[in-house]
Design a protein around this motif. Structure first.
Motif, PDB file in Angstrom:
ATOM      1  N   LEU A  41       0.830  -1.212   0.000  1.00  7.80           N
ATOM      2  CA  LEU A  41       0.000   0.000   0.000  1.00  7.80           C
ATOM      3  C   LEU A  41       0.864   1.262   0.000  1.00  7.80           C
ATOM      4  O   LEU A  41       0.597   2.221  -0.745  1.00  7.80           O
ATOM      5  CB  LEU A  41      -0.903  -0.020   1.232  1.00  7.80           C
ATOM      6  N   PHE A  42       1.920   1.231   0.826  1.00  4.29           N
ATOM      7  CA  PHE A  42       2.825   2.377   0.903  1.00  4.29           C
ATOM      8  C   PHE A  42       3.514   2.612  -0.448  1.00  4.29           C
ATOM      9  O   PHE A  42       3.601   3.754  -0.925  1.00  4.29           O
ATOM     10  CB  PHE A  42       3.876   2.138   1.999  1.00  4.29           C
ATOM     11  N   ILE A  43       3.974   1.514  -1.081  1.00  2.00           N
ATOM     12  CA  ILE A  43       4.648   1.642  -2.385  1.00  2.00           C
ATOM     13  C   ILE A  43       3.676   2.184  -3.423  1.00  2.00           C
ATOM     14  O   ILE A  43       4.032   3.076  -4.232  1.00  2.00           O
ATOM     15  CB  ILE A  43       5.228   0.282  -2.829  1.00  2.00           C
ATOM     16  N   THR A  44       2.425   1.693  -3.409  1.00  2.13           N
ATOM     17  CA  THR A  44       1.418   2.160  -4.373  1.00  2.13           C
ATOM     18  C   THR A  44       1.152   3.658  -4.188  1.00  2.13           C
ATOM     19  O   THR A  44       1.063   4.421  -5.161  1.00  2.13           O
ATOM     20  CB  THR A  44       0.111   1.371  -4.198  1.00  2.13           C
ATOM     21  N   LYS A  45       1.011   4.057  -2.908  1.00  3.30           N
ATOM     22  CA  LYS A  45       0.763   5.478  -2.610  1.00  3.30           C
ATOM     23  C   LYS A  45       1.902   6.353  -3.134  1.00  3.30           C
ATOM     24  O   LYS A  45       1.674   7.360  -3.829  1.00  3.30           O
ATOM     25  CB  LYS A  45       0.599   5.655  -1.096  1.00  3.30           C
ATOM     26  N   GLU A  46       3.136   5.945  -2.829  1.00  3.65           N
ATOM     27  CA  GLU A  46       4.299   6.731  -3.257  1.00  3.65           C
ATOM     28  C   GLU A  46       4.447   6.712  -4.779  1.00  3.65           C
ATOM     29  O   GLU A  46       4.846   7.721  -5.387  1.00  3.65           O
ATOM     30  CB  GLU A  46       5.573   6.198  -2.595  1.00  3.65           C
ATOM     31  N   LEU A  47       4.106   5.579  -5.402  1.00  2.77           N
ATOM     32  CA  LEU A  47       4.209   5.484  -6.859  1.00  2.77           C
ATOM     33  C   LEU A  47       3.223   6.447  -7.522  1.00  2.77           C
ATOM     34  O   LEU A  47       3.579   7.187  -8.461  1.00  2.77           O
ATOM     35  CB  LEU A  47       3.917   4.045  -7.301  1.00  2.77           C
ATOM     36  N   VAL A  48       1.972   6.446  -7.029  1.00  4.14           N
ATOM     37  CA  VAL A  48       0.954   7.341  -7.605  1.00  4.14           C
ATOM     38  C   VAL A  48       1.350   8.798  -7.386  1.00  4.14           C
ATOM     39  O   VAL A  48       1.243   9.638  -8.297  1.00  4.14           O
ATOM     40  CB  VAL A  48      -0.433   7.053  -6.980  1.00  4.14           C
ATOM     41  N   ASN A  49       1.824   9.131  -6.184  1.00  7.54           N
ATOM     42  CA  ASN A  49       2.227  10.517  -5.900  1.00  7.54           C
ATOM     43  C   ASN A  49       3.408  10.945  -6.760  1.00  7.54           C
ATOM     44  O   ASN A  49       3.451  12.077  -7.257  1.00  7.54           O
ATOM     45  CB  ASN A  49       2.586  10.674  -4.419  1.00  7.54           C
ATOM     46  N   SER A  50       4.383  10.038  -6.974  1.00  2.91           N
ATOM     47  CA  SER A  50       5.569  10.396  -7.786  1.00  2.91           C
ATOM     48  C   SER A  50       5.181  10.617  -9.241  1.00  2.91           C
ATOM     49  O   SER A  50       5.691  11.536  -9.909  1.00  2.91           O
ATOM     50  CB  SER A  50       6.643   9.318  -7.663  1.00  2.91           C
ATOM     51  N   ILE A  51       4.268   9.790  -9.756  1.00  4.20           N
ATOM     52  CA  ILE A  51       3.814   9.968 -11.138  1.00  4.20           C
ATOM     53  C   ILE A  51       3.007  11.268 -11.260  1.00  4.20           C
ATOM     54  O   ILE A  51       3.124  12.005 -12.257  1.00  4.20           O
ATOM     55  CB  ILE A  51       2.977   8.754 -11.594  1.00  4.20           C
ATOM     56  N   ALA A  52       2.208  11.571 -10.235  1.00  8.55           N
ATOM     57  CA  ALA A  52       1.442  12.818 -10.249  1.00  8.55           C
ATOM     58  C   ALA A  52       2.380  14.024 -10.279  1.00  8.55           C
ATOM     59  O   ALA A  52       2.120  15.027 -10.974  1.00  8.55           O
ATOM     60  CB  ALA A  52       0.534  12.884  -9.019  1.00  8.55           C
ATOM     61  N   ARG A  53       3.484  13.941  -9.512  1.00  4.53           N
ATOM     62  CA  ARG A  53       4.453  15.036  -9.514  1.00  4.53           C
ATOM     63  C   ARG A  53       5.115  15.194 -10.876  1.00  4.53           C
ATOM     64  O   ARG A  53       5.373  16.305 -11.333  1.00  4.53           O
ATOM     65  CB  ARG A  53       5.498  14.799  -8.422  1.00  4.53           C
ATOM     66  N   ILE A  54       5.408  14.059 -11.544  1.00  5.85           N
ATOM     67  CA  ILE A  54       6.029  14.110 -12.879  1.00  5.85           C
ATOM     68  C   ILE A  54       5.067  14.729 -13.883  1.00  5.85           C
ATOM     69  O   ILE A  54       5.470  15.528 -14.756  1.00  5.85           O
ATOM     70  CB  ILE A  54       6.463  12.695 -13.327  1.00  5.85           C
ATOM     71  N   ILE A  55       3.770  14.363 -13.761  1.00  4.54           N
ATOM     72  CA  ILE A  55       2.762  14.953 -14.665  1.00  4.54           C
ATOM     73  C   ILE A  55       2.684  16.467 -14.444  1.00  4.54           C
ATOM     74  O   ILE A  55       2.584  17.248 -15.398  1.00  4.54           O
ATOM     75  CB  ILE A  55       1.381  14.300 -14.428  1.00  4.54           C
ATOM     76  N   ALA A  56       2.756  16.882 -13.169  1.00  5.52           N
ATOM     77  CA  ALA A  56       2.709  18.320 -12.855  1.00  5.52           C
ATOM     78  C   ALA A  56       3.995  19.020 -13.256  1.00  5.52           C
ATOM     79  O   ALA A  56       3.983  20.210 -13.615  1.00  5.52           O
ATOM     80  CB  ALA A  56       2.451  18.506 -11.357  1.00  5.52           C
ATOM     81  N   ASN A  57       5.133  18.301 -13.222  1.00  8.02           N
ATOM     82  CA  ASN A  57       6.432  18.907 -13.551  1.00  8.02           C
ATOM     83  C   ASN A  57       7.203  17.962 -14.479  1.00  8.02           C
ATOM     84  O   ASN A  57       7.932  17.078 -14.002  1.00  8.02           O
ATOM     85  CB  ASN A  57       7.214  19.162 -12.265  1.00  8.02           C
ATOM     86  N   PRO A  58       7.075  18.086 -15.806  1.00  7.91           N
ATOM     87  CA  PRO A  58       7.708  17.163 -16.771  1.00  7.91           C
ATOM     88  C   PRO A  58       9.220  17.122 -16.697  1.00  7.91           C
ATOM     89  O   PRO A  58       9.851  16.194 -17.227  1.00  7.91           O
ATOM     90  CB  PRO A  58       7.249  17.707 -18.129  1.00  7.91           C
ATOM     91  N   ASN A  59       9.821  18.083 -16.021  1.00  8.89           N
ATOM     92  CA  ASN A  59      11.294  18.093 -15.933  1.00  8.89           C
ATOM     93  C   ASN A  59      11.824  17.027 -14.963  1.00  8.89           C
ATOM     94  O   ASN A  59      13.019  16.704 -14.961  1.00  8.89           O
ATOM     95  CB  ASN A  59      11.781  19.474 -15.480  1.00  8.89           C
ATOM     96  N   LEU A  60      10.953  16.493 -14.122  1.00 12.22           N
ATOM     97  CA  LEU A  60      11.398  15.463 -13.169  1.00 12.22           C
ATOM     98  C   LEU A  60      11.679  14.147 -13.893  1.00 12.22           C
ATOM     99  O   LEU A  60      11.029  13.817 -14.895  1.00 12.22           O
ATOM    100  CB  LEU A  60      10.328  15.236 -12.091  1.00 12.22           C
ATOM    101  N   THR A  61      12.637  13.373 -13.361  1.00 10.23           N
ATOM    102  CA  THR A  61      13.001  12.085 -13.985  1.00 10.23           C
ATOM    103  C   THR A  61      12.083  10.966 -13.476  1.00 10.23           C
ATOM    104  O   THR A  61      11.389  11.115 -12.467  1.00 10.23           O
ATOM    105  CB  THR A  61      14.457  11.718 -13.658  1.00 10.23           C
ATOM    106  N   PHE A  62      12.155   9.834 -14.176  1.00 12.23           N
ATOM    107  CA  PHE A  62      11.338   8.654 -13.817  1.00 12.23           C
ATOM    108  C   PHE A  62      12.096   7.677 -12.894  1.00 12.23           C
ATOM    109  O   PHE A  62      11.678   6.549 -12.716  1.00 12.23           O
ATOM    110  CB  PHE A  62      10.911   7.907 -15.094  1.00 12.23           C
ATOM    111  N   THR A  63      13.205   8.152 -12.329  1.00 17.21           N
ATOM    112  CA  THR A  63      14.035   7.257 -11.507  1.00 17.21           C
ATOM    113  C   THR A  63      13.244   6.678 -10.318  1.00 17.21           C
ATOM    114  O   THR A  63      13.229   5.474 -10.077  1.00 17.21           O
ATOM    115  CB  THR A  63      15.267   8.016 -10.975  1.00 17.21           C
ATOM    116  N   ILE A  64      12.561   7.563  -9.586  1.00 15.35           N
ATOM    117  CA  ILE A  64      11.824   7.106  -8.390  1.00 15.35           C
ATOM    118  C   ILE A  64      10.684   6.152  -8.761  1.00 15.35           C
ATOM    119  O   ILE A  64      10.542   5.078  -8.146  1.00 15.35           O
ATOM    120  CB  ILE A  64      11.307   8.315  -7.586  1.00 15.35           C
ATOM    121  N   PRO A  65       9.838   6.502  -9.791  1.00 18.84           N
ATOM    122  CA  PRO A  65       8.791   5.543 -10.176  1.00 18.84           C
ATOM    123  C   PRO A  65       9.338   4.182 -10.594  1.00 18.84           C
ATOM    124  O   PRO A  65       8.748   3.141 -10.261  1.00 18.84           O
ATOM    125  CB  PRO A  65       8.085   6.229 -11.344  1.00 18.84           C
ATOM    126  N   ILE A  66      10.479   4.185 -11.314  1.00 21.77           N
ATOM    127  CA  ILE A  66      11.065   2.906 -11.754  1.00 21.77           C
ATOM    128  C   ILE A  66      11.513   2.089 -10.535  1.00 21.77           C
ATOM    129  O   ILE A  66      11.272   0.868 -10.443  1.00 21.77           O
ATOM    130  CB  ILE A  66      12.237   3.144 -12.724  1.00 21.77           C
TER     131      ILE A  66
END
Length: 603
Positions: free
Chosen positions: A39-64
């Protein structure tokens, strides 16, 4: 609920399966943490992808990284769960062996009279295959630990969002436990009450499936009758089970409806929280999953608690059988019989009736047997001859009176002591589906490989010649149940049984009509051989053929459970009462030629 037997069962499981218990405890704790991690990983994954959508300059390292972690967690969980399933299966097989061994050990040690009681068979049928019932409460305990860890972690998460989510998740637990516990108890008592019908259905099914009854089923065309009888008993059980299942599933549907309402209430709170507070999209996504997981955890805990309650009833039933005090243990069975009887056997006012039955099968029987004496017991069918023999050998305990061997009451003697001193062949002797050698040697297992003694015994019983003519001689399998064996005639089987008795070579020899399938002349020949073999032995024989009684030193005549006459053949004939009447009627059936042959054998 009786917890003392749960404690016994836990001690027993720890005794034979400490490795299983502690490995299971570890894996269940580990698997209990997994949902919170996921659950914690899912929450953080969704939040990290949301941040990338809001800021395209962020990398995909954390979601991966989070995706890889999600994969590792899922794979680890699967591996651990499958290892646990294998360990469970392996231990369940070991446990089932141990439990069945105890049941068989108990069945082999209870008094013979238990096998005349249908309640004993019902109890035995209920505890067959108790391994799963025995293990379920402890698997449930471990499952509760796992689920409780998941439950607590979900509650912590939900409480961090809002306390009302915890309340909506908890309140559904009480009705769930009550319903599951109630139906668990009902299932057990349904099985308990339907045991007689289930046993009869199994018995009738066996009549249609086994070789021993196949010929009569076909000869009398019993197929339809037996099928209808089986169907009737089977349907009684089915209808009762279906009626209970219907009520059970209606209750579960109602429970699920209540749970759905509470889940809907939790959903309304989530919507309200979105309006009133700032929660990230990751929290929003997993709140619903957390509520659902919490309710499932409560449901599972309720189910597992109900399983513990239900299966504790089966454990109680198992221990009630294993620990039942059927024998009278108020007597210390430590007196030793002499190696050879000096005074002989004495029966003093011996009576016997079956438990819960006032009808006496044996009534005030009193007589003595001297060492080395040959006694014949005769009487009409149902006069109590076989029951008297069972009392005499300690298989039945007299309800009144005493049986003494050299003035020692056999109730103070260990059963194995008495068994070593006596060899008995019953009319319904057992036909073992083993080899010919094993069938003879089984009367003395420690000497079963003594081929010379086995052959000598079979020669004396006139069985050696036909055994040698079998395809593998003494290694031939008898009967066709366990292998490619051969069938023997009734007379041949009885010669095998007589060989078995001779092979044991005990001080006391008892023959309970063992030669009923033999022709009269062969039977008298066999008894004459026994007379020679048992020259220095105490011998008691029952025979429905009166001519063979003339080989005895003394004849006892039973009528309705009582000894009504005693003496030699000549003395009893001169009395002209029951024995003389029986002897005269039987000889009238045979011609003069038979009588001459009989006289020749007896001379």
């Amino acid at each position: 609920m009786k917890y003392k037997n749960i404690k016994k069962a836990l001690y027993f499981i720890l005794k034979i399966g400490k490795f299983w218990f502690f490995v299971s405890l570890f894996t269940n704790v580990f698997l209990g943490i997994i949902p919170a991690i996921a659950l914690f990983i899912t929450k953080e994954l969704v939040n990290s992808i949301a941040r990338i959508i809001a800021n395209p300059n962020l990398t995909f390292t954390i979601p991966i990284i989070l995706l890889l972690l999600q994969l590792v967690v899922a794979l680890t969980s699967t591996i651990v769960q499958n290892i646990q399933n294998y360990i469970d299966k392996k231990f369940e097989i070991k446990l089932d062996y141990q439990l069945q061994f105890k049941v068989l050990q108990k069945s082999a040690s209870v008094p013979l009279v238990c096998f005349d009681n249908h309640k004993f068979y019902n109890h035995l049928a209920r505890i067959e295959g108790s391994g799963s019932n025995f293990l379920t409460p402890f698997k449930s305990m471990l499952q509760i630990i796992k689920t409780f860890i998941t439950f607590i972690s979900m509650l912590v998460f939900l409480f961090s969002i809002h306390w009302s989510l915890v309340l909506f998740s908890l309140i559904v637990a009480i009705p769930m436990f009550i319903v599951h516990a109630r139906f668990g108890s009902r299932r057990f008592w349904l099985l308990y009450n339907l045991t007689p019908e289930s046993r009869e259905a199994t018995y009738v099914s066996g009549l249609l499936k086994v070789r021993e009854t196949a010929k009569e089923v076909r000869a009398f065309r019993l197929q339809d009758y037996l099928l209808n009888r089986w169907s009737e008993k089977f349907q009684i059980s089915n209808k009762a089970n279906l009626a209970l299942a219907k009520k059970e599933h209606i209750s579960y549907i109602t429970l699920d409806g209540v749970a759905a309402l509470f889940y809907g209430g939790a959903a309304m709170i989530i919507i309200w929280l979105i309006q009133k507070t700032k929660i990230q999209i990751g929290e929003f996504v997993v709140i619903g999953e957390a509520v659902h997981t919490t309710q499932n955890s409560i449901n599972n805990i309720a189910i597992e608690l109900a399983n513990i309650y239900e299966n504790s009833l089966y454990i109680d039933d198992y221990y009630n059988f294993i620990e039942s005090e059927i024998e009278d243990n108020s007597f210390e069975k430590n007196l030793l019989l002499p190696s050879n009887l000096v005074k002989g056997i004495k029966l003093e006012n011996v009576s016997f009736s079956y438990p819960n039955n006032n009808n006496e099968i044996i009534k005030d029987v009193t007589f003595n047997i001297k060492p080395g004496e040959k006694i014949a017991i005769v009487g009409e069918n149902g006069s109590g001859k076989t029951t008297l023999i069972k009392c005499l050998t300690g298989l039945y305990s007299p309800t009144r009176g005493r049986i003494l061997y050299d003035d020692i009451d056999i109730k103070y003697v260990k059963p194995e002591q008495l068994s070593d001193k006596i060899t008995i062949i019953f009319q319904d002797f057992t036909k073992y589906n083993f080899t010919a050698q094993e069938n003879i040697g089984i009367s003395s297992p420690v000497n079963m490989n003594d081929r010379n003694q086995i052959e000598n015994a079979s020669k004396l019983a006139e069985a050696h010649d036909f055994i040698c003519n079998l395809n593998k001689g003494y290694e031939t399998m008898l009967g066709r149940i366990l292998g490619d064996g051969v069938d023997l005639s009734g007379g041949q089987w009885q010669k095998i049984a007589i060989s078995r008795a001779i092979f044991k070579d005990s001080e006391i020899l008892i023959l309970d009509e063992p030669s009923a399938a033999l022709d009269p002349i062969t039977e008298i020949n066999i008894f004459k051989k026994f007379n020679e073999i048992s020259k220095d032995k105490t011998t008691i024989f029952i025979s429905h053929r009166m001519a063979s009684t003339r080989l005895a030193d003394r004849i006892l005549v039973l009528d309705k459970g009582a000894v009504v006459e005693a003496g030699t053949h000549e003395e009893l004939m001169s009395l002209n009462r029951l024995y003389a009447n029986m002897y005269t009627k039987q000889t009238e059936w045979h011609n003069d030629d038979f009588s001459k042959k009989t006289e020749e054998v007896l001379v």
